[in-house]
Motif scaffolding. Structure first.
Motif, mmCIF file in Angstrom:
data_model
loop_
_atom_site.group_PDB
_atom_site.id
_atom_site.type_symbol
_atom_site.label_atom_id
_atom_site.label_comp_id
_atom_site.label_asym_id
_atom_site.label_seq_id
_atom_site.Cartn_x
_atom_site.Cartn_y
_atom_site.Cartn_z
ATOM 1 N N GLU A 1 -4.805 37.142 48.004
ATOM 2 C CA GLU A 1 -5.779 38.002 48.674
ATOM 3 C C GLU A 1 -5.121 39.125 49.478
ATOM 4 O O GLU A 1 -5.805 39.947 50.079
ATOM 5 C CB GLU A 1 -6.669 37.167 49.603
ATOM 6 N N ILE A 2 -3.799 39.154 49.503
ATOM 7 C CA ILE A 2 -3.066 40.189 50.238
ATOM 8 C C ILE A 2 -2.248 41.003 49.246
ATOM 9 O O ILE A 2 -1.554 40.448 48.392
ATOM 10 C CB ILE A 2 -2.144 39.563 51.298
ATOM 11 N N ASP A 3 -2.329 42.317 49.365
ATOM 12 C CA ASP A 3 -1.563 43.181 48.474
ATOM 13 C C ASP A 3 -0.128 43.286 48.967
ATOM 14 O O ASP A 3 0.130 43.508 50.152
ATOM 15 C CB ASP A 3 -2.193 44.585 48.410
ATOM 16 N N HIS A 4 0.820 43.136 48.039
ATOM 17 C CA HIS A 4 2.241 43.161 48.389
ATOM 18 C C HIS A 4 2.975 44.292 47.676
ATOM 19 O O HIS A 4 4.154 44.154 47.350
ATOM 20 C CB HIS A 4 2.880 41.812 48.044
ATOM 21 N N LEU A 5 2.283 45.400 47.458
ATOM 22 C CA LEU A 5 2.900 46.552 46.804
ATOM 23 C C LEU A 5 2.991 47.725 47.770
ATOM 24 O O LEU A 5 2.070 47.971 48.548
ATOM 25 C CB LEU A 5 2.088 46.975 45.578
ATOM 26 N N ARG A 6 4.095 48.461 47.678
ATOM 27 C CA ARG A 6 4.281 49.654 48.506
ATOM 28 C C ARG A 6 4.871 50.748 47.626
ATOM 29 O O ARG A 6 5.746 50.509 46.797
ATOM 30 C CB ARG A 6 5.204 49.341 49.688
ATOM 31 N N PHE A 7 4.393 52.007 47.838
ATOM 32 C CA PHE A 7 4.791 53.116 46.986
ATOM 33 C C PHE A 7 5.204 54.329 47.819
ATOM 34 O O PHE A 7 4.740 54.513 48.945
ATOM 35 C CB PHE A 7 3.625 53.550 46.077
ATOM 36 N N SER A 8 6.029 55.183 47.208
ATOM 37 C CA SER A 8 6.333 56.483 47.814
ATOM 38 C C SER A 8 6.606 57.501 46.711
ATOM 39 O O SER A 8 7.090 57.148 45.626
ATOM 40 C CB SER A 8 7.543 56.394 48.749
ATOM 41 N N VAL B 1 -5.796 45.539 38.768
ATOM 42 C CA VAL B 1 -6.666 44.646 39.529
ATOM 43 C C VAL B 1 -6.621 45.152 40.966
ATOM 44 O O VAL B 1 -5.841 46.039 41.294
ATOM 45 C CB VAL B 1 -6.233 43.156 39.458
ATOM 46 N N SER B 2 -7.420 44.572 41.833
ATOM 47 C CA SER B 2 -7.513 45.132 43.184
ATOM 48 C C SER B 2 -6.228 44.968 43.992
ATOM 49 O O SER B 2 -5.971 45.737 44.912
ATOM 50 C CB SER B 2 -8.681 44.491 43.944
ATOM 51 N N LYS B 3 -5.413 43.977 43.637
ATOM 52 C CA LYS B 3 -4.188 43.727 44.401
ATOM 53 C C LYS B 3 -3.064 43.263 43.479
ATOM 54 O O LYS B 3 -3.282 42.533 42.527
ATOM 55 C CB LYS B 3 -4.422 42.656 45.483
ATOM 56 N N ASN B 4 -1.866 43.749 43.774
ATOM 57 C CA ASN B 4 -0.619 43.227 43.207
ATOM 58 C C ASN B 4 -0.361 43.523 41.727
ATOM 59 O O ASN B 4 0.568 42.952 41.156
ATOM 60 C CB ASN B 4 -0.519 41.710 43.452
ATOM 61 N N SER B 5 -1.126 44.399 41.108
ATOM 62 C CA SER B 5 -0.844 44.822 39.735
ATOM 63 C C SER B 5 -1.235 46.282 39.552
ATOM 64 O O SER B 5 -2.352 46.671 39.924
ATOM 65 C CB SER B 5 -1.594 43.968 38.714
ATOM 66 N N VAL B 6 -0.315 47.082 39.000
ATOM 67 C CA VAL B 6 -0.576 48.500 38.757
ATOM 68 C C VAL B 6 0.054 48.934 37.441
ATOM 69 O O VAL B 6 0.907 48.242 36.881
ATOM 70 C CB VAL B 6 -0.004 49.398 39.893
ATOM 71 N N GLU C 1 4.845 62.201 29.298
ATOM 72 C CA GLU C 1 5.898 62.476 28.315
ATOM 73 C C GLU C 1 7.196 61.716 28.589
ATOM 74 O O GLU C 1 8.220 61.985 27.956
ATOM 75 C CB GLU C 1 6.221 63.989 28.255
ATOM 76 N N THR C 2 7.181 60.751 29.522
ATOM 77 C CA THR C 2 8.427 60.085 29.901
ATOM 78 C C THR C 2 8.343 58.575 29.787
ATOM 79 O O THR C 2 9.113 57.961 29.054
ATOM 80 C CB THR C 2 8.834 60.474 31.337
ATOM 81 N N LEU C 3 7.434 57.953 30.548
ATOM 82 C CA LEU C 3 7.336 56.499 30.476
ATOM 83 C C LEU C 3 5.990 56.005 30.961
ATOM 84 O O LEU C 3 5.263 56.701 31.668
ATOM 85 C CB LEU C 3 8.456 55.820 31.271
ATOM 86 N N GLU C 4 5.692 54.781 30.573
ATOM 87 C CA GLU C 4 4.557 54.031 31.081
ATOM 88 C C GLU C 4 5.109 52.696 31.566
ATOM 89 O O GLU C 4 5.943 52.077 30.900
ATOM 90 C CB GLU C 4 3.517 53.817 29.987
ATOM 91 N N LEU C 5 4.646 52.265 32.736
ATOM 92 C CA LEU C 5 5.214 51.082 33.370
ATOM 93 C C LEU C 5 4.100 50.165 33.853
ATOM 94 O O LEU C 5 3.194 50.600 34.561
ATOM 95 C CB LEU C 5 6.095 51.521 34.557
ATOM 96 N N PHE C 6 4.179 48.889 33.449
ATOM 97 C CA PHE C 6 3.251 47.862 33.921
ATOM 98 C C PHE C 6 3.980 47.030 34.966
ATOM 99 O O PHE C 6 5.108 46.577 34.726
ATOM 100 C CB PHE C 6 2.812 46.959 32.774
ATOM 101 N N VAL C 7 3.350 46.799 36.103
ATOM 102 C CA VAL C 7 4.015 46.098 37.210
ATOM 103 C C VAL C 7 3.079 45.080 37.843
ATOM 104 O O VAL C 7 1.898 45.370 38.071
ATOM 105 C CB VAL C 7 4.472 47.090 38.308
ATOM 106 N N SER C 8 3.612 43.898 38.157
ATOM 107 C CA SER C 8 2.897 42.897 38.948
ATOM 108 C C SER C 8 3.862 42.310 39.972
ATOM 109 O O SER C 8 5.069 42.210 39.712
ATOM 110 C CB SER C 8 2.343 41.771 38.070
ATOM 111 N N VAL C 9 3.307 41.942 41.134
ATOM 112 C CA VAL C 9 4.093 41.232 42.142
ATOM 113 C C VAL C 9 3.739 39.759 42.062
ATOM 114 O O VAL C 9 2.558 39.388 42.024
ATOM 115 C CB VAL C 9 3.798 41.745 43.568
#
Length: 350
Positions: free
Chosen positions: A180-187, A216-221, A227-235
């Motif tokens: 229930e807590i998001d653990h992702l950070r971006f810059s 999903v609402s948390k922890n997956s983007v 033209e470079t890449l596509e990236l799937f990420v989960s915490v």
């Protein structure tokens, strides 16, 4: 008798009317419900390099929506770099068994579809991919229990360099894990990004070369660099079961939240290098042979960088702004046959 005949005829007419009404109503209702539930969208590609450029393609019945309301449902996807202009169904989270994946301790699936492990060291940075105009570094976290010969490590953060821009994506520390807590950070270019914690929320860079979207609402983007890449990420955390089975020795005050990732690259150059990147070269002979359990490859010294956003490893080839190299990538790319399981992998075209 005449009365009986009329009655029977009238009864038959009534029954026929009822049956016809039922046969008319059922398909209409079912069709309307089906249409409302599964309206098939059309997708297309905006890249002029694509064989599917501006061609409308209808999504499959099995996955009619590009962004389904159910985050667990498969989504409609059109591979703009495939010679087939055909929409397919796919999951919107990393497939740790698919080409281009990096999960677990870290376990990689190379562009040649061979599985290998790369351990590295805790609190160090390594170049996963180093190409002429793309650099992907990873920060490892880990620990070394007493009596073990190496660090147990996991990918905690990614640093991407492309052109004159940078992007970071990291898993934040969690003493106790909660879904229930998001653990992702971006810059982006050193500035923090706020991405609303709602399913399918998006962030786009000022010139739209980057799109970041929650699957999903948390922890997956998913992250797309045009033209470079596509990236799937989960915490994900280290579970108690994994801790017990592998003897990691995870302390009670740290769940060791880390990243599971899967890359899809668009047109890597023949010079690409890095822990994962080298496996996409046509001339690469992977020392981790198929069928070998827990095959470990080295290269810590070759691919170690000073920080998450530097390309100073011994084998790094990142040269942003090189117009000659850029043209070579666009018009002189390799024709190769790397695996593309699940539509993830390198696509080489002339």
């Amino acid at each position: 008798m005449e009365f009986a005949f009329v009655s029977v005829r009238r009864l038959m007419l009534i029954m026929t009317f009822v049956l016809m009404s039922a046969s008319l109503e059922t398909p209409v209702d079912a069709g309307t419900a089906s249409s409302a539930k599964a309206k098939r969208q059309q997708v297309t590609c905006n890249s002029r390099r694509s064989e599917c450029f501006l061609k409308p393609v209808t999504c499959p019945v099995e996955c009619p929506q590009v962004k389904p309301e159910d985050p667990m449902a498969k989504a409609c996807y059109l591979d703009c770099y495939s010679p087939k202009c055909e929409a397919v169904c796919r999951k919107r989270k990393p497939n740790c068994s698919g080409t281009g994946a990096a999960c677990y301790d870290p376990r990689f699936v190379g562009g040649d579809n061979i599985v290998f492990y790369f351990h590295g060291r805790s609190n160090k940075h390594y170049a996963l991919v180093s190409d002429t105009d793309l650099q992907v570094n990873a920060r490892f976290i880990g620990l070394r229990p007493v009596g073990t010969a190496r660090d147990f490590t996991w990918i905690q953060a990614l640093g991407l360099l492309f052109g004159s821009h940078t992007f970071t994506l990291e898993a934040t520390r969690a003493e106790t894990w909660s879904d229930e807590i998001d653990h992702l950070r971006f810059s982006y270019d050193g500035t923090s990004i706020t991405l609303p914690e709602t399913h399918n929320s998006e962030w786009n860079s000022p010139r739209n070369e980057i799109k970041l979207e929650r699957t999903v609402s948390k922890n997956s983007v998913t992250l797309l660099i045009q033209e470079t890449l596509e990236l799937f990420v989960s915490v994900v955390p280290i579970t108690e079961e994994d801790n017990t089975i592998h003897g990691y020795g995870i302390p009670r005050n740290d769940s060791f939240a880390h990243l599971e990732v899967q890359f899809r690259f668009f047109g890597l150059s023949p010079r690409v290098d890095g822990v994962l990147g080298r496996t996409y070269r046509a001339d690469f002979a992977n020392p981790a042979k198929p069928g070998v359990e827990m095959a470990v490859v080295g290269g810590e010294d070759k691919y170690r960088t000073s920080s998450l956003l530097l390309s100073d490893c011994a084998s790094c080839v990142f040269t942003p702004g090189d117009k000659v190299v850029s043209l070579l990538r666009q018009y002189g790319m390799l024709s190769c046959s790397s695996g593309v399981e699940d539509g993830i992998g390198m696509i080489c075209r002339k």
